[in-house]
Design a protein around this motif. Structure first.
Motif, PDB file in Angstrom:
ATOM      1  N   HIS A 133       0.808  -1.188  -0.036  1.00  0.00           N
ATOM      2  CA  HIS A 133       0.045  -0.122   0.075  1.00  0.00           C
ATOM      3  C   HIS A 133       0.971   1.181   0.026  1.00  0.00           C
ATOM      4  CE1 HIS A 133       0.884   0.344   4.454  1.00  0.00           C
ATOM      5  NE2 HIS A 133       0.411   1.487   4.369  1.00  0.00           N
ATOM      6  N   ARG A 134       0.211   2.369  -0.290  1.00  0.00           N
ATOM      7  CA  ARG A 134       0.878   3.614  -0.182  1.00  0.00           C
ATOM      8  C   ARG A 134      -0.198   4.731   0.083  1.00  0.00           C
ATOM      9  NH1 ARG A 134       2.693   3.407  -6.085  1.00  0.00           N
ATOM     10  NH2 ARG A 134       0.868   3.320  -7.203  1.00  0.00           N
ATOM     11  N   HIS A 135       0.292   5.911   0.307  1.00  0.00           N
ATOM     12  CA  HIS A 135      -0.576   6.896   0.574  1.00  0.00           C
ATOM     13  C   HIS A 135      -0.343   8.462  -0.420  1.00  0.00           C
ATOM     14  CE1 HIS A 135      -1.854   4.887   4.269  1.00  0.00           C
ATOM     15  NE2 HIS A 135      -0.667   4.606   4.361  1.00  0.00           N
ATOM     16  N   GLU A 136      -1.394   9.390  -0.273  1.00  0.00           N
ATOM     17  CA  GLU A 136      -1.037  10.593  -0.872  1.00  0.00           C
ATOM     18  C   GLU A 136      -0.353  11.602   0.132  1.00  0.00           C
ATOM     19  OE1 GLU A 136      -4.303  12.054  -3.027  1.00  0.00           O
ATOM     20  OE2 GLU A 136      -4.669  10.251  -4.082  1.00  0.00           O
ATOM     21  N   GLN A 137      -0.754  11.542   1.403  1.00  0.00           N
ATOM     22  CA  GLN A 137      -0.380  12.427   2.476  1.00  0.00           C
ATOM     23  C   GLN A 137       0.496  11.892   3.661  1.00  0.00           C
ATOM     24  OE1 GLN A 137      -3.427  15.359   3.213  1.00  0.00           O
ATOM     25  NE2 GLN A 137      -4.434  14.444   1.687  1.00  0.00           N
ATOM     26  N   ALA A 138      -0.169  10.579   4.024  1.00  0.00           N
ATOM     27  CA  ALA A 138       0.252  10.111   5.256  1.00  0.00           C
ATOM     28  C   ALA A 138       1.671   9.418   5.653  1.00  0.00           C
ATOM     29  CB  ALA A 138      -0.471   8.922   5.666  1.00  0.00           C
ATOM     30  N   GLU A 139       2.670  10.137   5.823  1.00  0.00           N
ATOM     31  CA  GLU A 139       4.091   9.573   6.068  1.00  0.00           C
ATOM     32  C   GLU A 139       3.716   8.563   7.347  1.00  0.00           C
ATOM     33  OE1 GLU A 139       7.995  11.508   6.697  1.00  0.00           O
ATOM     34  OE2 GLU A 139       6.718  12.085   8.497  1.00  0.00           O
ATOM     35  N   GLU A 140       4.443   7.494   7.269  1.00  0.00           N
ATOM     36  CA  GLU A 140       4.097   6.375   8.432  1.00  0.00           C
ATOM     37  C   GLU A 140       5.588   6.171   9.004  1.00  0.00           C
ATOM     38  OE1 GLU A 140       0.087   3.966   7.638  1.00  0.00           O
ATOM     39  OE2 GLU A 140       1.943   3.569   6.352  1.00  0.00           O
ATOM     40  N   VAL A 141       5.611   5.583  10.469  1.00  0.00           N
ATOM     41  CA  VAL A 141       6.836   5.379  11.259  1.00  0.00           C
ATOM     42  C   VAL A 141       6.480   3.804  11.640  1.00  0.00           C
ATOM     43  CG1 VAL A 141       8.535   5.438  13.033  1.00  0.00           C
ATOM     44  CG2 VAL A 141       7.783   7.306  11.813  1.00  0.00           C
ATOM     45  N   TYR A 142       7.081   2.788  11.327  1.00  0.00           N
ATOM     46  CA  TYR A 142       6.838   1.445  11.669  1.00  0.00           C
ATOM     47  C   TYR A 142       7.961   0.967  12.564  1.00  0.00           C
ATOM     48  CZ  TYR A 142       3.896   1.167   7.708  1.00  0.00           C
ATOM     49  OH  TYR A 142       3.077   1.371   6.526  1.00  0.00           O
ATOM     50  N   VAL A 143       7.475   0.603  13.701  1.00  0.00           N
ATOM     51  CA  VAL A 143       8.451   0.138  14.927  1.00  0.00           C
ATOM     52  C   VAL A 143       8.144  -1.484  15.160  1.00  0.00           C
ATOM     53  CG1 VAL A 143       9.160   0.267  17.295  1.00  0.00           C
ATOM     54  CG2 VAL A 143       8.196   2.298  16.075  1.00  0.00           C
ATOM     55  N   VAL A 144       9.434  -2.091  14.889  1.00  0.00           N
ATOM     56  CA  VAL A 144       9.461  -3.535  15.127  1.00  0.00           C
ATOM     57  C   VAL A 144       9.197  -3.746  16.754  1.00  0.00           C
ATOM     58  CG1 VAL A 144      10.575  -5.827  14.901  1.00  0.00           C
ATOM     59  CG2 VAL A 144      10.484  -3.989  13.059  1.00  0.00           C
ATOM     60  N   ILE A 145       8.415  -4.591  17.145  1.00  0.00           N
ATOM     61  CA  ILE A 145       8.258  -4.598  18.440  1.00  0.00           C
ATOM     62  C   ILE A 145       8.887  -6.154  18.723  1.00  0.00           C
ATOM     63  CG2 ILE A 145       6.666  -5.264  20.556  1.00  0.00           C
ATOM     64  CD1 ILE A 145       4.577  -3.560  19.114  1.00  0.00           C
ATOM     65  N   SER A 146       8.690  -7.111  18.070  1.00  0.00           N
ATOM     66  CA  SER A 146       9.284  -8.687  18.096  1.00  0.00           C
ATOM     67  C   SER A 146       9.305  -9.200  16.687  1.00  0.00           C
ATOM     68  CB  SER A 146       8.463  -9.178  19.312  1.00  0.00           C
ATOM     69  OG  SER A 146       7.218  -9.536  18.850  1.00  0.00           O
ATOM     70  N   GLY A 147      10.012 -10.120  16.931  1.00  0.00           N
ATOM     71  CA  GLY A 147      10.429 -10.750  15.762  1.00  0.00           C
ATOM     72  C   GLY A 147      11.444 -10.359  14.704  1.00  0.00           C
TER      73      GLY A 147
END
Length: 140
Positions: free
Chosen positions: A69-83
């Motif tokens: 997926h992608r967005h037009e406006q929303a920058e996202e930050v993903y944080v790996v919790i485990s694995g």
């Protein structure tokens, strides 16, 4: 204390805050027939958040999300919790380990794949209603 679906509180609100256990948020992946790859729990509504998007993702061991997926406006930050696992962002594949955080610009396509131990991660960013494009079969 071990929690299960019967002991997890759905939400608690107070003056100026809302508390939600992410395991109690509806699993959108299962709801839409994508439960074979993992879970996707979008907590923005449950949290009564007005401008912030928050989601919890669990990708099963050795599996890949069913679509990018992608967005037009929303920058996202993903944080790996485990694995651990990998993310494909446009044409680049990046290895991910516990507590890695990765920022993805709005217009960059992304899809996640878990390693042998699976992967759990949080995604946060500004909320823009209807700002998302699903890319079926994007990482094939």
């Amino acid at each position: 204390m071990e929690r299960n679906a019967d002991t997890i509180p759905a939400a608690a609100s107070g003056a100026g805050y809302t508390r939600v256990n992410l395991e109690a948020v509806e699993d959108s992946a299962a709801k839409h027939g994508f439960g074979d790859f993992g879970e996707a729990r979008f907590a923005t509504g449950d949290l009564e958040a007005e401008r912030t998007g928050v989601s919890f993702h669990r990708v099963r061991p050795g599996r890949r999300q069913s679509f990018g997926h992608r967005h037009e406006q929303a920058e996202e930050v993903y944080v790996v919790i485990s694995g651990s696992g990998r993310v494909k962002i446009d044409d680049e594949i990046v290895e991910l380990a516990p507590r890695d955080a990765i920022r993805v610009s709005a217009t960059s396509a992304r899809c996640f794949e878990a390693g042998e131990d699976g992967m759990e991660m949080l995604a946060v960013g500004a909320r823009h209603e209807g700002d998302g494009e699903i890319l079926p079969g994007w990482w094939s």
